[in-house]
Design a protein around this motif. Structure first.
Motif, PDB file in Angstrom:
ATOM      1  N   UNK A  62      22.237  34.729 -81.249  1.00 16.88           N
ATOM      2  CA  UNK A  62      22.065  35.175 -79.867  1.00 16.88           C
ATOM      3  C   UNK A  62      21.926  36.696 -79.812  1.00 16.88           C
ATOM      4  N   UNK A  63      20.983  37.141 -79.030  1.00 17.02           N
ATOM      5  CA  UNK A  63      20.803  38.572 -78.767  1.00 17.02           C
ATOM      6  C   UNK A  63      21.309  38.837 -77.355  1.00 17.02           C
ATOM      7  N   UNK A  64      22.280  39.750 -77.240  1.00 22.01           N
ATOM      8  CA  UNK A  64      22.873  40.066 -75.946  1.00 22.01           C
ATOM      9  C   UNK A  64      22.389  41.422 -75.454  1.00 22.01           C
ATOM     10  N   UNK A  65      22.274  41.535 -74.153  1.00 18.30           N
ATOM     11  CA  UNK A  65      22.011  42.821 -73.520  1.00 18.30           C
ATOM     12  C   UNK A  65      23.237  43.185 -72.692  1.00 18.30           C
ATOM     13  N   UNK A  66      23.817  44.360 -72.976  1.00 14.49           N
ATOM     14  CA  UNK A  66      25.006  44.781 -72.245  1.00 14.49           C
ATOM     15  C   UNK A  66      24.620  45.394 -70.906  1.00 14.49           C
ATOM     16  N   UNK A  67      25.350  45.004 -69.870  1.00 12.98           N
ATOM     17  CA  UNK A  67      25.126  45.540 -68.536  1.00 12.98           C
ATOM     18  C   UNK A  67      26.039  46.739 -68.300  1.00 12.98           C
ATOM     19  N   UNK A 174      33.152  34.167 -68.145  1.00  9.50           N
ATOM     20  CA  UNK A 174      32.420  34.787 -67.038  1.00  9.50           C
ATOM     21  C   UNK A 174      31.720  36.075 -67.474  1.00  9.50           C
ATOM     22  N   UNK A 175      32.279  36.765 -68.461  1.00  7.37           N
ATOM     23  CA  UNK A 175      31.672  38.017 -68.926  1.00  7.37           C
ATOM     24  C   UNK A 175      30.347  37.779 -69.643  1.00  7.37           C
ATOM     25  N   UNK A 176      30.201  36.582 -70.232  1.00  6.63           N
ATOM     26  CA  UNK A 176      29.039  36.315 -71.082  1.00  6.63           C
ATOM     27  C   UNK A 176      28.063  35.285 -70.519  1.00  6.63           C
ATOM     28  N   UNK A 177      28.577  34.249 -69.882  1.00  7.95           N
ATOM     29  CA  UNK A 177      27.744  33.103 -69.535  1.00  7.95           C
ATOM     30  C   UNK A 177      27.670  32.898 -68.026  1.00  7.95           C
ATOM     31  N   UNK A 178      26.590  32.292 -67.541  1.00  3.55           N
ATOM     32  CA  UNK A 178      26.489  32.007 -66.109  1.00  3.55           C
ATOM     33  C   UNK A 178      27.586  31.043 -65.683  1.00  3.55           C
ATOM     34  N   UNK A 179      28.115  31.252 -64.516  1.00  2.00           N
ATOM     35  CA  UNK A 179      29.108  30.331 -63.972  1.00  2.00           C
ATOM     36  C   UNK A 179      29.039  30.395 -62.458  1.00  2.00           C
ATOM     37  N   UNK A 180      29.753  29.495 -61.800  1.00  2.00           N
ATOM     38  CA  UNK A 180      29.710  29.441 -60.353  1.00  2.00           C
ATOM     39  C   UNK A 180      30.278  30.725 -59.737  1.00  2.00           C
ATOM     40  N   UNK A 181      29.536  31.308 -58.815  1.00  2.00           N
ATOM     41  CA  UNK A 181      29.928  32.509 -58.077  1.00  2.00           C
ATOM     42  C   UNK A 181      29.900  33.789 -58.924  1.00  2.00           C
ATOM     43  N   UNK A 182      30.447  33.730 -60.116  1.00  2.00           N
ATOM     44  CA  UNK A 182      30.433  34.908 -60.991  1.00  2.00           C
ATOM     45  C   UNK A 182      29.941  34.478 -62.378  1.00  2.00           C
ATOM     46  N   UNK A 183      29.291  35.377 -63.062  1.00  2.57           N
ATOM     47  CA  UNK A 183      28.835  35.070 -64.413  1.00  2.57           C
ATOM     48  C   UNK A 183      28.006  36.200 -64.982  1.00  2.57           C
ATOM     49  N   UNK A 184      28.009  36.301 -66.305  1.00  5.27           N
ATOM     50  CA  UNK A 184      27.254  37.333 -67.012  1.00  5.27           C
ATOM     51  C   UNK A 184      27.556  38.723 -66.450  1.00  5.27           C
ATOM     52  N   UNK A 188      24.157  39.768 -70.802  1.00  8.44           N
ATOM     53  CA  UNK A 188      23.128  38.777 -70.492  1.00  8.44           C
ATOM     54  C   UNK A 188      22.480  38.333 -71.795  1.00  8.44           C
ATOM     55  N   UNK A 189      22.305  37.043 -71.934  1.00 12.24           N
ATOM     56  CA  UNK A 189      21.673  36.507 -73.138  1.00 12.24           C
ATOM     57  C   UNK A 189      20.169  36.704 -73.041  1.00 12.24           C
ATOM     58  N   UNK A 190      19.608  37.389 -74.043  1.00 10.85           N
ATOM     59  CA  UNK A 190      18.163  37.627 -74.070  1.00 10.85           C
ATOM     60  C   UNK A 190      17.422  36.539 -74.835  1.00 10.85           C
ATOM     61  N   UNK A 191      18.018  36.085 -75.927  1.00 16.01           N
ATOM     62  CA  UNK A 191      17.352  35.049 -76.732  1.00 16.01           C
ATOM     63  C   UNK A 191      18.375  34.374 -77.634  1.00 16.01           C
ATOM     64  N   UNK A 192      18.009  33.194 -78.105  1.00 15.62           N
ATOM     65  CA  UNK A 192      18.811  32.474 -79.082  1.00 15.62           C
ATOM     66  C   UNK A 192      17.915  31.554 -79.893  1.00 15.62           C
TER      67      UNK A 192
END
Length: 237
Positions: A62-67, A174-184, A188-192
């Motif tokens: 997985x390639x992550x992009x930091x916000x 919640x910091x990494x993956x989409x979830x209800x109301x809050x997520x990422x 943010x995942x760019x690719x896998x």
């Protein structure tokens, strides 16, 4: 917030009229021992969940992009997850579980609570129209998590250790993956790289049971070591 207050009131009524007990038998009122249990549960599951994110990152490349860090958003998410986790814990590991354990014994009480927790997530995830295999998977994975947390409640006589686990797990995901109301919130995942069908199946099983299995082993180790923070006198019936 109103819903949480209603659940607390209903819990008090159930405990008072069925068991003649005060709501503090749920271990909901913080003290030094319970506070430390909460912190230990929170820190432990944060480390375990981060290790799981790392494992998934390595396996799926997985390639992550930091916000940019938004502290207000993080605080809002934390408050949301505290309320959400406390609500679920009071329903599934609160007065009803306490009554089930008293009336049916710990084994049956914990199993019933775990099954209800698993079935609940089928509805909360909106999976009622899904095929049977994903539904069974969700019931097994979340049910096992519910079993471990209910087991923790029975052994510690408090919901706070499991609450720490619940909040910590949800918050890190919640910091990494989409979830209800809050997520990422932070990444943010760019690719896998997608695995083959069977490898994806095996990894999904590992990912689903890993954190709960590690938590169960950790709790058993603590209980066997007679760690003072977790050494709670057995309640008399």
């Amino acid at each position: 917030m109103l819903g949480l207050l209603v659940i607390i009131i209903i819990s008090w009524i159930l405990l008072y009229f069925i068991e003649k007990k005060n709501i503090d038998v749920l271990g909901i009122v913080p003290n030094k021992k319970r506070g430390l249990q909460f912190v230990i549960g929170f820190v432990f599951i944060v480390l375990i969940t981060l290790s799981l994110v790392y494992i998934e990152t390595m396996i799926n490349s997985i390639v992550w992009e930091q916000k940019s860090v938004d502290f207000r958003l993080i605080c809002d998410a934390f408050v949301y997850h505290v309320r959400s986790a406390l609500t679920e814990d009071l329903v599934f590991r609160g007065a009803i579980l306490y009554i089930l354990i008293r009336r049916l014994g710990a084994n049956w009480g914990i199993l019933i609570s775990a099954l209800c927790f698993g079935v609940y997530h089928v509805f909360s995830y909106g999976m009622t129209s899904e095929r049977i295999v994903p539904i069974v998977y969700v019931i097994l994975v979340t049910g096992f998590t519910g079993y471990v947390w209910a087991y923790a409640f029975d052994k510690t006589k408090s919901i706070l250790f499991a609450l720490g686990l619940h909040i910590g797990s949800n918050m890190i995901l919640t910091l990494f993956f989409p979830s209800q109301n809050y997520g990422e919130i932070l990444f943010t995942e760019l690719s896998r790289v997608h695995l083959t069908e069977w490898n994806e199946f095996y990894f999904s099983l590992f990912k689903g049971f890993y954190a709960s299995a590690m938590t169960f082993l950790f709790l058993r180790l603590i209980l066997k070591s007679n760690f003072k923070i977790f050494k709670t006198p057995q309640e008399t019936v």
